[in-house]
Design an enzyme around this catalytic site. Structure first.
Site, PDB file in Angstrom:
ATOM      1  N   CYS A 167       8.585  -7.332  14.278  1.00 24.91           N
ATOM      2  CA  CYS A 167       8.410  -6.593  15.397  1.00 24.91           C
ATOM      3  C   CYS A 167       7.176  -6.431  15.868  1.00 24.91           C
ATOM      4  O   CYS A 167       5.884  -6.789  15.362  1.00 24.91           O
ATOM      5  CB  CYS A 167       8.504  -4.793  14.889  1.00 24.91           C
ATOM      6  SG  CYS A 167      10.148  -4.277  14.211  1.00 24.91           S
ATOM      7  N   CYS A 219       3.185   8.432   2.066  1.00 23.06           N
ATOM      8  CA  CYS A 219       4.291   6.944   2.839  1.00 23.06           C
ATOM      9  C   CYS A 219       3.794   6.137   1.412  1.00 23.06           C
ATOM     10  O   CYS A 219       3.545   5.404   0.658  1.00 23.06           O
ATOM     11  CB  CYS A 219       3.421   6.495   3.965  1.00 23.06           C
ATOM     12  SG  CYS A 219       3.687   5.283   4.739  1.00 23.06           S
ATOM     13  N   GLU A 272       1.189  -1.184   0.205  1.00 23.87           N
ATOM     14  CA  GLU A 272      -0.216  -0.113   0.156  1.00 23.87           C
ATOM     15  C   GLU A 272       0.801   1.264   0.304  1.00 23.87           C
ATOM     16  O   GLU A 272       1.695   1.532   0.883  1.00 23.87           O
ATOM     17  CB  GLU A 272      -1.281   0.344   1.497  1.00 23.87           C
ATOM     18  CG  GLU A 272      -1.760  -1.071   1.231  1.00 23.87           C
ATOM     19  CD  GLU A 272      -3.445  -0.760   1.681  1.00 23.87           C
ATOM     20  OE1 GLU A 272      -4.351  -1.465   1.801  1.00 23.87           O
ATOM     21  OE2 GLU A 272      -3.367   0.725   2.959  1.00 23.87           O
ATOM     22  N   CYS A 321       3.571  -4.475  14.987  1.00 15.19           N
ATOM     23  CA  CYS A 321       3.980  -4.104  12.829  1.00 15.19           C
ATOM     24  C   CYS A 321       2.579  -5.084  12.545  1.00 15.19           C
ATOM     25  O   CYS A 321       3.259  -6.591  12.476  1.00 15.19           O
ATOM     26  CB  CYS A 321       4.575  -3.696  13.178  1.00 15.19           C
ATOM     27  SG  CYS A 321       4.805  -3.689  11.361  1.00 15.19           S
TER      28      CYS A 321
END
Ligand code: SAH
Ligand code: SF4
Length: 374
Positions: A118, A107, A94, A121
């Site tokens: 992590c 982004c 994305e 996440c």
């Protein structure tokens, strides 16, 4: 066959010049090609009218300008726009465009999934599928501009800032990320200033040392904890490259820049009851007391089965206050695009947990399943 064509979208200037030379064309042809592709958003060689007809015919045979494919686009009430993008092989990534006044920050993703796992996440939960190519990374910028018809309107600078904060760990896809960032900053492509291209890393120290030798982009580091004991749990790569090593590498990066006023952005995702206590803010202040940085607090963005919670507004304020009182410049990332799940750690909606932990619970784990949350 399409697969054998060279995709010109991902070629930095020198590589484009080399490509032109290999086909008997002068170096300035590379500049013309770059402008058609990145300034005008043209992917059809027939429209590149200042190239000779014979070169255009050659290009049609051996080359292509092929961005990845947009699968869905969602607009938030706050103006944030999110795209789900399919790359070759079926993986999904994305990108998110976040307008803020006259600026708009894109982004961008660097990998399909991420191997670093992590604990907080959702990308990490997917496991790693593959690196994006340079064309697939810069293609996200190309698609974002195209999506606003901004090539046609001559407003190709609609993307003023890029952050490598989408899916994946950019430093684990070093060459392609560096090539794509070079294109972001290249005047013949997007001409974004080096201060406005930011690479975010969880701390791949050897790659960061290497980056210091070849790039001048802004650096953001995902710290999330002020001691190794906690960071080992949240960001497993810390076990390999602990905080002291990471901060030394960041300092080396800053010192290697020609612009001596640069600082590192320290990203700190706040999770309720985990790393959001005033004592922990004080510990962070001590750790960073001598370090050239600003701090960006990110209230945790929840996703199903994450096991973590977003702290209260009060907890965020208290944490912020301790750091401000200690003299730091501290920003709190406001959640944008909440209604379309466009925030950090929520990219590609809900994904099936593809980590090894989950492997034994699954029969069919060949595909990432995606539920685009509207
Ligand atoms: N791999 C890189 C860049 C992508 S993640 C990195 O880790 O830095 C971009 C940022 O979003 C990182 O700071 C990451 O720690 C943060 N992040 C990931 N999941 C999050 C979540 N659920 N809530 C808030 N921030 C999150
Ligand atoms: Fe990978 Fe960054 Fe997510 Fe960690 S936070 S799993 S490094 S994308």
């Amino acid at each position: 066959m399409t697969a054998e064509r060279i995709n010109l979208l991902g070629l930095p200037l020198e590589r484009m010049q080399k490509f032109c030379a290999e086909h008997g064309e002068k170096p300035f042809r590379a500049q013309q090609l770059m402008k058609w592709i990145h300034h005008a958003g043209v992917d059809d060689f027939d429209q590149m009218t200042n190239l000779s007809k014979s070169f255009r015919e050659t290009l049609k045979q051996i080359a292509e300008v092929r961005p990845p494919e947009i699968v869905s686009q969602q607009d938030s009430v706050d103006g944030t726009r999110k795209w789900a993008i399919r790359v070759e092989g079926g993986g999904l990534v994305e990108s998110v465009l976040i307008p803020e006044g006259k600026r708009a920050t894109l982004c961008v993703s660097s990998q399909v999934g991420c191997s670093l796992d992590c604990s907080f996440c959702s990308t990490g939960k997917q496991g790693f599928q593959r690196d994006l190519t340079a064309a697939e990374i810069i293609g996200q910028v190309w698609l974002a501009i195209k999506s606003y018809d901004a090539f046609q309107s001559g407003n190709g600078r609609i993307v003023t800032n890029v952050v490598m904060m989408g899916m994946g760990e950019p430093l684990l896809n070093f060459d392609n990320v560096v090539a794509a960032m070079d294109l972001m900053m290249e005047d013949l492509a997007y001409g974004i200033s080096k201060r406005r291209v930011t690479l975010s890393t969880s701390g791949v120290v050897p790659a960061l040392d290497k980056l210091a030798e070849c790039s001048e982009v802004s650096l953001a580091v995902s710290l999330h904890a002020a001691n190794d004991e906690l960071r080992d749990q949240l960001v497993p790569i810390n076990r390999k490259y602990p905080i002291a090593q990471l901060l030394a590498s960041c300092r080396n990066y800053i010192d290697s820049q020609t612009d001596k006023k640069r600082v590192v952005t320290i990203e700190y995702t706040l999770m309720a009851g985990i790393n959001d206590q005033p004592d922990q803010a004080r510990e962070l202040a001590v750790l960073l007391s001598d370090f050239p940085c600003k701090i960006n607090l990110i209230p945790f963005n929840p996703f199903p089965q994450s096991g973590y919670e977003r702290p209260s507004g009060n907890a965020v304020s208290r944490f912020w206050q301790v750091l401000v009182d200690a003299g730091f410049i501290v920003t709190v990332r406001t959640t944008r695009g909440d209604d379309i799940d466009a925030a950090c750690g929520q990219l590609v909606g809900q994904v099936v947990d593809r980590t090894r932990r989950a492997e034994r619970h699954r029969q069919n784990n060949n595909q990432v399943q995606v539920v685009t949350v509207g």
